[in-house]
Design a protein around this motif. Structure first.
Motif, PDB file in Angstrom:
ATOM      1  N   ILE A 146       0.858  -1.182   0.000  1.00 21.93           N
ATOM      2  CA  ILE A 146       0.000   0.000   0.000  1.00 21.93           C
ATOM      3  C   ILE A 146       0.893   1.230   0.000  1.00 21.93           C
ATOM      4  CG2 ILE A 146      -1.825   1.238   1.231  1.00 21.93           C
ATOM      5  CD1 ILE A 146      -2.708  -1.502   0.293  1.00 21.93           C
ATOM      6  N   SER A 147       0.722   2.099  -0.975  1.00 26.14           N
ATOM      7  CA  SER A 147       1.528   3.318  -0.997  1.00 26.14           C
ATOM      8  C   SER A 147       0.966   4.316   0.013  1.00 26.14           C
ATOM      9  CB  SER A 147       1.526   3.938  -2.411  1.00 26.14           C
ATOM     10  OG  SER A 147       0.201   4.278  -2.792  1.00 26.14           O
ATOM     11  N   GLY A 148       1.841   5.127   0.556  1.00 22.67           N
ATOM     12  CA  GLY A 148       1.379   6.117   1.545  1.00 22.67           C
ATOM     13  C   GLY A 148       1.698   5.726   2.964  1.00 22.67           C
ATOM     14  N   GLY A 149       2.224   4.545   3.164  1.00 28.77           N
ATOM     15  CA  GLY A 149       2.628   4.125   4.501  1.00 28.77           C
ATOM     16  C   GLY A 149       1.475   3.908   5.466  1.00 28.77           C
ATOM     17  N   ALA A 150       1.771   4.044   6.739  1.00 30.39           N
ATOM     18  CA  ALA A 150       0.777   3.754   7.776  1.00 30.39           C
ATOM     19  C   ALA A 150      -0.416   4.683   7.698  1.00 30.39           C
ATOM     20  CB  ALA A 150       1.436   3.859   9.161  1.00 30.39           C
ATOM     21  N   ASP A 151      -0.208   5.892   7.166  1.00 28.19           N
ATOM     22  CA  ASP A 151      -1.291   6.864   7.108  1.00 28.19           C
ATOM     23  C   ASP A 151      -2.126   6.753   5.844  1.00 28.19           C
ATOM     24  OD1 ASP A 151      -0.548   7.966   9.556  1.00 28.19           O
ATOM     25  OD2 ASP A 151       0.921   9.313   8.604  1.00 28.19           O
ATOM     26  N   ALA A 152      -1.828   5.765   5.029  1.00 25.43           N
ATOM     27  CA  ALA A 152      -2.594   5.591   3.796  1.00 25.43           C
ATOM     28  C   ALA A 152      -4.052   5.317   4.113  1.00 25.43           C
ATOM     29  CB  ALA A 152      -2.011   4.442   2.988  1.00 25.43           C
ATOM     30  N   VAL A 153      -4.971   6.030   3.444  1.00 25.70           N
ATOM     31  CA  VAL A 153      -6.408   5.865   3.682  1.00 25.70           C
ATOM     32  C   VAL A 153      -6.918   4.694   2.852  1.00 25.70           C
ATOM     33  CG1 VAL A 153      -8.674   6.929   3.478  1.00 25.70           C
ATOM     34  CG2 VAL A 153      -6.713   8.310   4.192  1.00 25.70           C
ATOM     35  N   LEU A 154      -7.586   3.767   3.535  1.00 27.32           N
ATOM     36  CA  LEU A 154      -8.091   2.567   2.860  1.00 27.32           C
ATOM     37  C   LEU A 154      -9.533   2.704   2.442  1.00 27.32           C
ATOM     38  CD1 LEU A 154      -6.589  -0.138   5.271  1.00 27.32           C
ATOM     39  CD2 LEU A 154      -5.621   0.708   3.119  1.00 27.32           C
ATOM     40  N   GLY A 155     -10.288   3.576   3.136  1.00 29.06           N
ATOM     41  CA  GLY A 155     -11.702   3.691   2.868  1.00 29.06           C
ATOM     42  C   GLY A 155     -12.505   2.812   3.800  1.00 29.06           C
ATOM     43  N   ALA A 156     -13.795   2.779   3.587  1.00 27.21           N
ATOM     44  CA  ALA A 156     -14.679   1.984   4.446  1.00 27.21           C
ATOM     45  C   ALA A 156     -14.775   0.562   3.923  1.00 27.21           C
ATOM     46  CB  ALA A 156     -16.058   2.630   4.502  1.00 27.21           C
ATOM     47  N   GLY A 157     -14.942  -0.388   4.839  1.00 27.31           N
ATOM     48  CA  GLY A 157     -15.065  -1.780   4.434  1.00 27.31           C
ATOM     49  C   GLY A 157     -14.761  -2.750   5.563  1.00 27.31           C
ATOM     50  N   ASP A 158     -14.929  -4.038   5.288  1.00 32.60           N
ATOM     51  CA  ASP A 158     -14.719  -5.086   6.289  1.00 32.60           C
ATOM     52  C   ASP A 158     -13.472  -5.897   5.976  1.00 32.60           C
ATOM     53  OD1 ASP A 158     -17.111  -4.351   7.480  1.00 32.60           O
ATOM     54  OD2 ASP A 158     -18.283  -5.827   6.339  1.00 32.60           O
ATOM     55  N   VAL A 159     -12.876  -6.436   7.069  1.00 28.47           N
ATOM     56  CA  VAL A 159     -11.800  -7.417   6.932  1.00 28.47           C
ATOM     57  C   VAL A 159     -12.208  -8.631   7.746  1.00 28.47           C
ATOM     58  CG1 VAL A 159      -9.375  -7.936   7.310  1.00 28.47           C
ATOM     59  CG2 VAL A 159     -10.053  -5.613   6.652  1.00 28.47           C
ATOM     60  N   ASN A 160     -12.417  -9.745   7.077  1.00 28.52           N
ATOM     61  CA  ASN A 160     -12.836 -10.983   7.747  1.00 28.52           C
ATOM     62  C   ASN A 160     -11.619 -11.887   7.945  1.00 28.52           C
ATOM     63  OD1 ASN A 160     -15.908 -10.687   7.701  1.00 28.52           O
ATOM     64  ND2 ASN A 160     -15.381 -10.333   5.544  1.00 28.52           N
ATOM     65  N   ILE A 161     -11.363 -12.259   9.179  1.00 29.30           N
ATOM     66  CA  ILE A 161     -10.169 -13.048   9.506  1.00 29.30           C
ATOM     67  C   ILE A 161     -10.590 -14.313  10.256  1.00 29.30           C
ATOM     68  CG2 ILE A 161      -7.969 -13.063  10.752  1.00 29.30           C
ATOM     69  CD1 ILE A 161      -8.006  -9.978  10.568  1.00 29.30           C
ATOM     70  N   SER A 162     -10.040 -15.424   9.861  1.00 29.39           N
ATOM     71  CA  SER A 162     -10.273 -16.698  10.558  1.00 29.39           C
ATOM     72  C   SER A 162      -8.935 -17.276  10.985  1.00 29.39           C
ATOM     73  CB  SER A 162     -10.989 -17.703   9.647  1.00 29.39           C
ATOM     74  OG  SER A 162     -12.272 -17.247   9.296  1.00 29.39           O
ATOM     75  N   VAL A 163      -8.911 -17.841  12.197  1.00 29.18           N
ATOM     76  CA  VAL A 163      -7.753 -18.595  12.688  1.00 29.18           C
ATOM     77  C   VAL A 163      -8.270 -19.986  12.997  1.00 29.18           C
ATOM     78  CG1 VAL A 163      -5.917 -18.749  14.383  1.00 29.18           C
ATOM     79  CG2 VAL A 163      -6.749 -16.500  13.671  1.00 29.18           C
ATOM     80  N   GLY A 164      -7.898 -20.940  12.140  1.00 24.03           N
ATOM     81  CA  GLY A 164      -8.503 -22.259  12.259  1.00 24.03           C
ATOM     82  C   GLY A 164      -9.981 -22.156  11.965  1.00 24.03           C
ATOM     83  N   SER A 165     -10.827 -22.643  12.875  1.00 29.21           N
ATOM     84  CA  SER A 165     -12.272 -22.625  12.662  1.00 29.21           C
ATOM     85  C   SER A 165     -12.952 -21.410  13.304  1.00 29.21           C
ATOM     86  CB  SER A 165     -12.881 -23.908  13.236  1.00 29.21           C
ATOM     87  OG  SER A 165     -12.635 -23.988  14.643  1.00 29.21           O
ATOM     88  N   LYS A 166     -12.182 -20.534  13.924  1.00 27.62           N
ATOM     89  CA  LYS A 166     -12.768 -19.380  14.619  1.00 27.62           C
ATOM     90  C   LYS A 166     -12.489 -18.100  13.831  1.00 27.62           C
ATOM     91  CE  LYS A 166     -12.158 -21.542  19.153  1.00 27.62           C
ATOM     92  NZ  LYS A 166     -11.522 -21.417  20.497  1.00 27.62           N
ATOM     93  N   SER A 167     -13.502 -17.256  13.732  1.00 28.48           N
ATOM     94  CA  SER A 167     -13.347 -16.059  12.917  1.00 28.48           C
ATOM     95  C   SER A 167     -13.853 -14.809  13.637  1.00 28.48           C
ATOM     96  CB  SER A 167     -14.101 -16.227  11.593  1.00 28.48           C
ATOM     97  OG  SER A 167     -15.484 -16.394  11.853  1.00 28.48           O
ATOM     98  N   PHE A 168     -13.403 -13.659  13.151  1.00 25.43           N
ATOM     99  CA  PHE A 168     -13.914 -12.371  13.632  1.00 25.43           C
ATOM    100  C   PHE A 168     -13.814 -11.366  12.488  1.00 25.43           C
ATOM    101  CE2 PHE A 168      -9.397 -12.084  14.235  1.00 25.43           C
ATOM    102  CZ  PHE A 168      -9.039 -10.745  14.202  1.00 25.43           C
ATOM    103  N   LYS A 169     -14.484 -10.223  12.655  1.00 30.21           N
ATOM    104  CA  LYS A 169     -14.539  -9.229  11.587  1.00 30.21           C
ATOM    105  C   LYS A 169     -14.194  -7.855  12.144  1.00 30.21           C
ATOM    106  CE  LYS A 169     -18.581  -7.869  10.097  1.00 30.21           C
ATOM    107  NZ  LYS A 169     -19.892  -7.879   9.395  1.00 30.21           N
ATOM    108  N   VAL A 170     -13.422  -7.101  11.349  1.00 37.70           N
ATOM    109  CA  VAL A 170     -13.082  -5.719  11.689  1.00 37.70           C
ATOM    110  C   VAL A 170     -13.654  -4.832  10.599  1.00 37.70           C
ATOM    111  CG1 VAL A 170     -11.219  -4.043  11.961  1.00 37.70           C
ATOM    112  CG2 VAL A 170     -11.003  -6.311  12.967  1.00 37.70           C
ATOM    113  N   THR A 171     -14.346  -3.774  11.018  1.00 42.33           N
ATOM    114  CA  THR A 171     -14.987  -2.866  10.049  1.00 42.33           C
ATOM    115  C   THR A 171     -14.406  -1.466  10.164  1.00 42.33           C
ATOM    116  OG1 THR A 171     -17.064  -4.113  10.151  1.00 42.33           O
ATOM    117  CG2 THR A 171     -17.171  -1.850   9.320  1.00 42.33           C
ATOM    118  N   LEU A 172     -14.001  -0.895   9.039  1.00 45.13           N
ATOM    119  CA  LEU A 172     -13.554   0.490   8.987  1.00 45.13           C
ATOM    120  C   LEU A 172     -14.682   1.344   8.441  1.00 45.13           C
ATOM    121  CD1 LEU A 172      -9.908   0.262   7.567  1.00 45.13           C
ATOM    122  CD2 LEU A 172     -10.656   0.377   9.950  1.00 45.13           C
ATOM    123  N   GLY A 173     -14.868   2.533   9.031  1.00 48.10           N
ATOM    124  CA  GLY A 173     -15.925   3.435   8.584  1.00 48.10           C
ATOM    125  C   GLY A 173     -15.400   4.505   7.650  1.00 48.10           C
ATOM    126  N   SER A 174     -16.138   5.596   7.589  1.00 51.67           N
ATOM    127  CA  SER A 174     -15.758   6.684   6.682  1.00 51.67           C
ATOM    128  C   SER A 174     -14.640   7.544   7.245  1.00 51.67           C
ATOM    129  CB  SER A 174     -16.986   7.565   6.382  1.00 51.67           C
ATOM    130  OG  SER A 174     -17.525   8.078   7.602  1.00 51.67           O
TER     131      SER A 174
END
Length: 450
Positions: free
Chosen positions: A114-142
Motif C-alpha cells: 500500500i503506498s502512503g505508509g501507515a497513514d494511507a487511507v483505505l476507505g470503508a469496508g470489512d476485513v474478515n479473519i479466521s484462525v482455524g475454525s474461529k473467525s472475527f470481523k473488523v470494520t472500517l468506517g468513513s
C-alpha cells in the motif's frame, strides 16, 4: 492527677498520705501481675521459637519427600542447539534417540503493498479473519480508516481469535502482516477483504520429530507427550541427525535438598537442647529448662532418626545411604556414599523416606502432632496468649480499683482536712477570746490599784 488543695486547711501533707496508701494497696497485686506477665512472655517467646524451628524442619522435609527433591531427575540433550529438555519428579530414567525433523511454525498472511505508509487511507469496508475454525470481523468506517487504524483495530478487537497485525514497509510500499499467535497447522489464517488482497507468507505447520524412530507431531515447539514426564523444547531442525535425550536421577539437586534438611534439623536440635539445659557451673537454666514437651520432642526426633525402616528395599537405615550422627546427635551427609547409594538403587533411597513407616512419614506425623493445626505447640501458644489476656484484664481491673481507692482516700482526707481546718479556726477564736479576757482582767486590776 488533678491539682488539689488537700492539706491546705489542716497543714497536713495529705497528697503524700494518699500516694503512700494507694501504693501500699497496689504493690502486692501489681508485683504478682508484673512477675507473671514477664514469665509468660518469656515462655511464649521460647515456645514460639521452638514452634518455628520444628515447622522449618517439617517444611524442609516436605520439600524432600513424596514427589519432592528425592524424586528429582534431570533430563539432558546431547545437542542443546537443537533441543533442550526437562523432566518432572519421579520420571523414569532412560535414554532416547531424538531427531528434530521440522519446527512448528505460525501461519502468516501478508497484504499487497500500500503506498502512503501507515497513514494511507483505505476507505470503508470489512476485513474478515479466521484462525482455524474461529473467525472475527473488523470494520472500517468513513473516518479513522487508515492502514494504521486497521492494524490497531485488529489487535484491539475483543473477539480477536488469535492473530497479531503489524506493518512492514519496504521500497514498494507498506504491507499489513497477520501472524497467528499460536504455531501449528490448526491455527492457519484465512482472510478476505475488499480493502486489500492477501497472500500466504508462511503456512502454519506442526513440529515433526522422531523419538526412537517413531514420528511425533506437535502444534507447538514445546512437546510434552513424546516421552512420559519429559518436556522437549525444540530450537532448530536438522533432519537426518539423531541426538540423544537422557533422563537420570539428579544427584546434585537431591543432595542440596538433603543437606538443607540436615542443616535445619541440626540447628533445631542444638537450640532445643540449649533451651531445656541447666549449667551447674554457672547455675544458668535454659529458657524452657525441664520442659517435658520439648524434652519429649528431642527424644522422639532422635529415636526416629536413629531407627530402622523395613520394606525400603536395599537400605534400612540412614547410615546405609551416607547419613550419620555424631555423639551429640548432629547429622552429616557423605556425598560419595550417598551418590553410591543412588547409583546402586535410587528407588530404595526414595522408599527409605517415603514408604509407610519411612523416615519422612514418621517425622512428618510426629511433627504434625506438635506444630500441626491442632498440635501441642499450637495449643501451648494459644494457652499462653490466653493467660496473658487474662493478666491484661486483671491489670485493667487493678488500675480501676486503685483509681477508686485514690478517690475514696481523697474524699476521706479532704473531709478530715476540712474538719481540722474548722477546729483550727475555732481554736484560734477561743485563744483570741481568752487572751482578750485576760487582758481585760489585767487592765481592771491595774485601775483598782491606782
Amino acid at each position: 492527677m488533678a491539682i488539689t488543695s488537700a492539706g491546705v486547711g489542716s497543714g497536713l501533707d495529705i497528697e503524700s498520705l494518699i500516694t503512700k496508701l494507694v501504693t501500699a494497696d497496689r504493690t502486692a497485686p501489681q508485683t504478682r501481675i508484673t512477675t507473671r506477665k514477664s514469665e509468660l512472655s518469656s515462655e511464649l517467646s521460647a515456645v514460639g521459637t521452638v514452634k518455628s524451628l520444628l515447622s522449618s524442619v517439617q517444611s524442609k522435609l516436605s520439600a524432600l519427600v513424596d514427589d519432592g527433591a528425592l524424586s528429582s531427575v534431570k533430563a539432558s540433550s546431547s545437542d542443546e542447539t537443537l533441543f533442550t529438555a526437562s523432566a518432572a519428579s519421579g520420571t523414569a530414567s532412560g535414554s532416547y534417540d531424538v531427531e528434530v525433523v521440522a519446527l512448528a511454525k505460525a501461519s502468516k498472511k501478508i497484504s499487497s503493498a500500500i503506498s502512503g505508509g501507515a497513514d494511507a487511507v483505505l476507505g470503508a469496508g470489512d476485513v474478515n479473519i479466521s484462525v482455524g475454525s474461529k473467525s472475527f470481523k473488523v470494520t472500517l468506517g468513513s473516518t479513522d480508516n487508515t492502514l494504521a487504524n486497521l492494524r490497531d483495530a485488529i489487535n484491539a478487537a475483543t473477539d480477536n481469535t488469535g492473530v497479531t497485525a503489524s506493518l512492514i514497509t519496504e521500497s514498494g510500499g507498506t504491507h499489513l502482516l497477520l501472524t497467528a499467535n499460536e504455531t501449528g497447522a490448526a491455527s492457519e489464517i484465512t482472510v478476505s477483504s475488499s480493502l486489500m488482497s492477501f497472500t500466504s507468507k508462511q503456512p502454519g505447520s506442526d513440529a515433526h520429530l522422531k523419538v526412537e524412530g517413531y514420528d511425533v507431531y506437535s502444534a507447538s515447539n514445546t512437546v510434552t507427550d513424546a516421552v512420559e514426564g519429559v518436556t522437549l523444547n525444540l530450537l532448530a531442525a536438522k533432519e537426518g541427525t539423531t541426538n540423544s535425550l537422557s533422563v537420570a536421577t539428579d544427584s546434585s539437586s537431591i543432595q542440596t535438598a538433603l543437606n538443607s534438611f540436615i542443616g535445619v534439623y541440626n540447628t533445631t536440635m542444638s537450640t532445643l537442647r540449649s533451651m531445656v539445659s541447666y549449667d551447674a557451673t554457672t547455675k544458668t537454666a535454659g529458657a524452657l529448662n525441664g520442659d517435658s514437651l520439648v524434652r519429649g520432642a528431642i527424644q522422639q526426633l532422635r529415636s526416629i532418626i536413629g531407627g530402622t525402616v523395613s520394606g525400603a528395599g536395599s537400605f534400612s537405615n540412614l547410615a546405609d545411604i551416607g547419613i550419620t550422627a555424631d555423639a551429640s546427635g548432629k547429622l552429616s551427609l557423605s556425598s560419595s556414599d550417598f551418590t553410591s547409594a543412588l547409583t546402586k538403587d535410587a528407588a530404595s533411597v526414595q522408599k527409605l523416606f517415603n514408604v509407610s513407616g519411612g523416615y519422612g512419614k514418621q517425622l512428618d506425623s510426629m511433627l504434625d502432632t506438635l506444630v500441626g493445626t491442632d498440635g501441642s505447640m499450637v495449643s501451648r501458644v494459644d494457652s499462653l496468649n490466653s493467660q496473658l489476656k487474662t493478666l491484661a484484664n486483671e491489670q485493667d481491673s487493678l488500675d480501676a480499683r486503685m483509681t477508686a481507692a485514690e478517690a475514696r482516700y481523697r474524699k476521706q482526707y479532704t473531709a478530715l482536712d476540712t474538719m481540722l481546718a474548722k477546729m483550727n479556726t475555732t481554736s484560734s477564736f477561743l485563744t483570741q477570746q481568752l487572751t482578750a479576757i485576760a487582758n481585760l482582767n489585767n487592765s481592771s486590776g491595774s485601775s483598782s490599784s491606782g
